[in-house]
Design an enzyme around this catalytic site. Structure first.
Site, PDB file in Angstrom:
ATOM      1  N   LEU A 142      60.992 -23.672  17.944  1.00 14.34           N
ATOM      2  CA  LEU A 142      62.074 -24.601  17.658  1.00 14.34           C
ATOM      3  C   LEU A 142      63.319 -23.808  17.273  1.00 14.34           C
ATOM      4  O   LEU A 142      63.292 -23.031  16.321  1.00 14.34           O
ATOM      5  CB  LEU A 142      61.637 -25.505  16.502  1.00 14.34           C
ATOM      6  CG  LEU A 142      62.370 -26.793  16.221  1.00 14.34           C
ATOM      7  CD1 LEU A 142      62.391 -27.703  17.448  1.00 14.34           C
ATOM      8  CD2 LEU A 142      61.696 -27.512  15.061  1.00 14.34           C
ATOM      9  N   LEU A 182      71.122 -27.836  29.444  1.00 18.78           N
ATOM     10  CA  LEU A 182      71.008 -26.402  29.712  1.00 18.78           C
ATOM     11  C   LEU A 182      69.654 -26.152  30.363  1.00 18.78           C
ATOM     12  O   LEU A 182      68.641 -26.672  29.897  1.00 18.78           O
ATOM     13  CB  LEU A 182      71.148 -25.597  28.426  1.00 18.78           C
ATOM     14  CG  LEU A 182      72.511 -25.669  27.738  1.00 18.78           C
ATOM     15  CD1 LEU A 182      72.529 -24.779  26.499  1.00 18.78           C
ATOM     16  CD2 LEU A 182      73.636 -25.269  28.676  1.00 18.78           C
ATOM     17  N   TRP A 197      86.101 -18.587  20.548  1.00 20.84           N
ATOM     18  CA  TRP A 197      86.211 -17.310  21.263  1.00 20.84           C
ATOM     19  C   TRP A 197      85.412 -17.400  22.553  1.00 20.84           C
ATOM     20  O   TRP A 197      84.586 -18.298  22.730  1.00 20.84           O
ATOM     21  CB  TRP A 197      85.664 -16.162  20.401  1.00 20.84           C
ATOM     22  CG  TRP A 197      84.316 -16.505  19.829  1.00 20.84           C
ATOM     23  CD1 TRP A 197      83.098 -16.484  20.474  1.00 20.84           C
ATOM     24  CD2 TRP A 197      84.049 -16.995  18.516  1.00 20.84           C
ATOM     25  NE1 TRP A 197      82.107 -16.922  19.637  1.00 20.84           N
ATOM     26  CE2 TRP A 197      82.660 -17.234  18.422  1.00 20.84           C
ATOM     27  CE3 TRP A 197      84.840 -17.240  17.397  1.00 20.84           C
ATOM     28  CZ2 TRP A 197      82.048 -17.713  17.267  1.00 20.84           C
ATOM     29  CZ3 TRP A 197      84.228 -17.718  16.251  1.00 20.84           C
ATOM     30  CH2 TRP A 197      82.855 -17.940  16.191  1.00 20.84           C
ATOM     31  N   LEU A 224      83.478 -23.294  20.892  1.00 17.76           N
ATOM     32  CA  LEU A 224      83.552 -21.987  20.249  1.00 17.76           C
ATOM     33  C   LEU A 224      85.002 -21.512  20.257  1.00 17.76           C
ATOM     34  O   LEU A 224      85.701 -21.679  21.257  1.00 17.76           O
ATOM     35  CB  LEU A 224      82.677 -20.971  20.995  1.00 17.76           C
ATOM     36  CG  LEU A 224      81.170 -21.212  20.938  1.00 17.76           C
ATOM     37  CD1 LEU A 224      80.443 -20.217  21.844  1.00 17.76           C
ATOM     38  CD2 LEU A 224      80.667 -21.106  19.512  1.00 17.76           C
ATOM     39  N   ASP A 257      77.436 -12.726  24.025  1.00 18.92           N
ATOM     40  CA  ASP A 257      76.763 -13.635  23.099  1.00 18.92           C
ATOM     41  C   ASP A 257      76.194 -14.845  23.826  1.00 18.92           C
ATOM     42  O   ASP A 257      75.151 -15.375  23.435  1.00 18.92           O
ATOM     43  CB  ASP A 257      77.703 -14.079  21.979  1.00 18.92           C
ATOM     44  CG  ASP A 257      76.965 -14.880  20.921  1.00 18.92           C
ATOM     45  OD1 ASP A 257      75.941 -14.374  20.403  1.00 18.92           O
ATOM     46  OD2 ASP A 257      77.395 -16.007  20.621  1.00 18.92           O
ATOM     47  N   LEU A 258      76.851 -15.292  24.886  1.00 19.78           N
ATOM     48  CA  LEU A 258      76.296 -16.391  25.678  1.00 19.78           C
ATOM     49  C   LEU A 258      74.978 -15.972  26.315  1.00 19.78           C
ATOM     50  O   LEU A 258      74.033 -16.773  26.383  1.00 19.78           O
ATOM     51  CB  LEU A 258      77.297 -16.852  26.740  1.00 19.78           C
ATOM     52  CG  LEU A 258      78.601 -17.447  26.197  1.00 19.78           C
ATOM     53  CD1 LEU A 258      79.551 -17.776  27.342  1.00 19.78           C
ATOM     54  CD2 LEU A 258      78.333 -18.672  25.336  1.00 19.78           C
ATOM     55  N   PHE A 312      72.448 -16.075  23.515  1.00 16.82           N
ATOM     56  CA  PHE A 312      72.087 -17.471  23.264  1.00 16.82           C
ATOM     57  C   PHE A 312      71.037 -17.926  24.272  1.00 16.82           C
ATOM     58  O   PHE A 312      70.024 -18.522  23.909  1.00 16.82           O
ATOM     59  CB  PHE A 312      73.335 -18.361  23.350  1.00 16.82           C
ATOM     60  CG  PHE A 312      73.068 -19.817  23.095  1.00 16.82           C
ATOM     61  CD1 PHE A 312      73.177 -20.337  21.823  1.00 16.82           C
ATOM     62  CD2 PHE A 312      72.708 -20.664  24.134  1.00 16.82           C
ATOM     63  CE1 PHE A 312      72.925 -21.688  21.581  1.00 16.82           C
ATOM     64  CE2 PHE A 312      72.453 -22.006  23.914  1.00 16.82           C
ATOM     65  CZ  PHE A 312      72.563 -22.521  22.626  1.00 16.82           C
ATOM     66  N   THR A 344      75.080 -14.155  15.120  1.00 13.50           N
ATOM     67  CA  THR A 344      76.009 -13.199  15.718  1.00 13.50           C
ATOM     68  C   THR A 344      77.258 -13.207  14.851  1.00 13.50           C
ATOM     69  O   THR A 344      77.884 -14.257  14.674  1.00 13.50           O
ATOM     70  CB  THR A 344      76.368 -13.605  17.163  1.00 13.50           C
ATOM     71  OG1 THR A 344      75.174 -13.720  17.931  1.00 13.50           O
ATOM     72  CG2 THR A 344      77.310 -12.589  17.795  1.00 13.50           C
ATOM     73  N   LEU A 385      70.302 -20.617  15.192  1.00 15.93           N
ATOM     74  CA  LEU A 385      70.986 -19.718  16.120  1.00 15.93           C
ATOM     75  C   LEU A 385      72.460 -20.095  16.139  1.00 15.93           C
ATOM     76  O   LEU A 385      72.809 -21.233  16.469  1.00 15.93           O
ATOM     77  CB  LEU A 385      70.375 -19.854  17.521  1.00 15.93           C
ATOM     78  CG  LEU A 385      71.048 -19.104  18.660  1.00 15.93           C
ATOM     79  CD1 LEU A 385      71.005 -17.595  18.442  1.00 15.93           C
ATOM     80  CD2 LEU A 385      70.391 -19.475  19.984  1.00 15.93           C
TER      81      LEU A 385
END
Length: 163
Positions: free
Chosen positions: A95, A55, A22, A20, A27-28, A31, A117, A5
């Site tokens: 995974l 996270l 940007w 990152l 996109d977050l 993710f 992405t 990913l």
């Protein structure tokens, strides 16, 4: 399933100074959707780049060569075999390998799904995605999201390894 990913610009750039290059909230969210409830594997530097660690709502696995490294709330392992041993103990969780470049390299021969992405723009940075043999994969889906900033227009692609 073992998935990669990542997000990259049109030149394959994935990082700048450990972050990152940007800011792309959409996109977050993607993710998060792709990692919640799964085993997310990252390298130490990628893990330390997260503003909040670990996270939430996913298993954070940190792969590092630093034998004394500790990450509260995360599983710390020191080789690829330990990642697969952990995953075998949790067969209900997929995974997801989420970087950085050294971690992608370590799992290159084991990946069967690519979740990429692709940003339309070109950004400044210091880390590119590792080379992959795209001929080994088939694109199964693609969805483009337009942005008011053309550089941030992006496409979500899913690729599966050919049988």
């Amino acid at each position: 399933m073992t998935a990669f990913l990542w997000a990259q610009d049109r030149d394959g750039l994935i990082g700048k100074d450990g972050h990152l290059p940007w800011h792309l909230p959409d996109d977050l969210h993607y993710f998060r959707a792709q990692t919640v409830g799964k085993i997310m594997v990252v390298g130490r530097r990628t893990y330390e780049s997260f503003p909040k660690r670990p996270l939430p709502e996913r298993t954070n696995v940190v792969l590092t060569h630093q034998e004394d490294y500790q990450a509260q709330g995360a599983v710390v392992v020191h080789d690829v075999a330990a990642v697969f041993a952990y995953a075998k103990q949790h067969p209900d969780q997929e995974l997801v390998i989420a970087g950085g470049a050294q971690i992608f390299t370590a799992f290159k021969d084991d990946v069967d799904t690519l979740l990429v992405t692709r940003l339309a723009g070109s950004f400044e940075g210091d880390t590119k995605m590792i080379p992959l043999n795209w001929d080994d994969f088939t694109k199964v889906s693609s969805r483009t999201v337009e942005d008011t900033n053309p550089a941030l227009t992006h496409t979500y692609e899913v690729w599966q390894k050919k049988a």
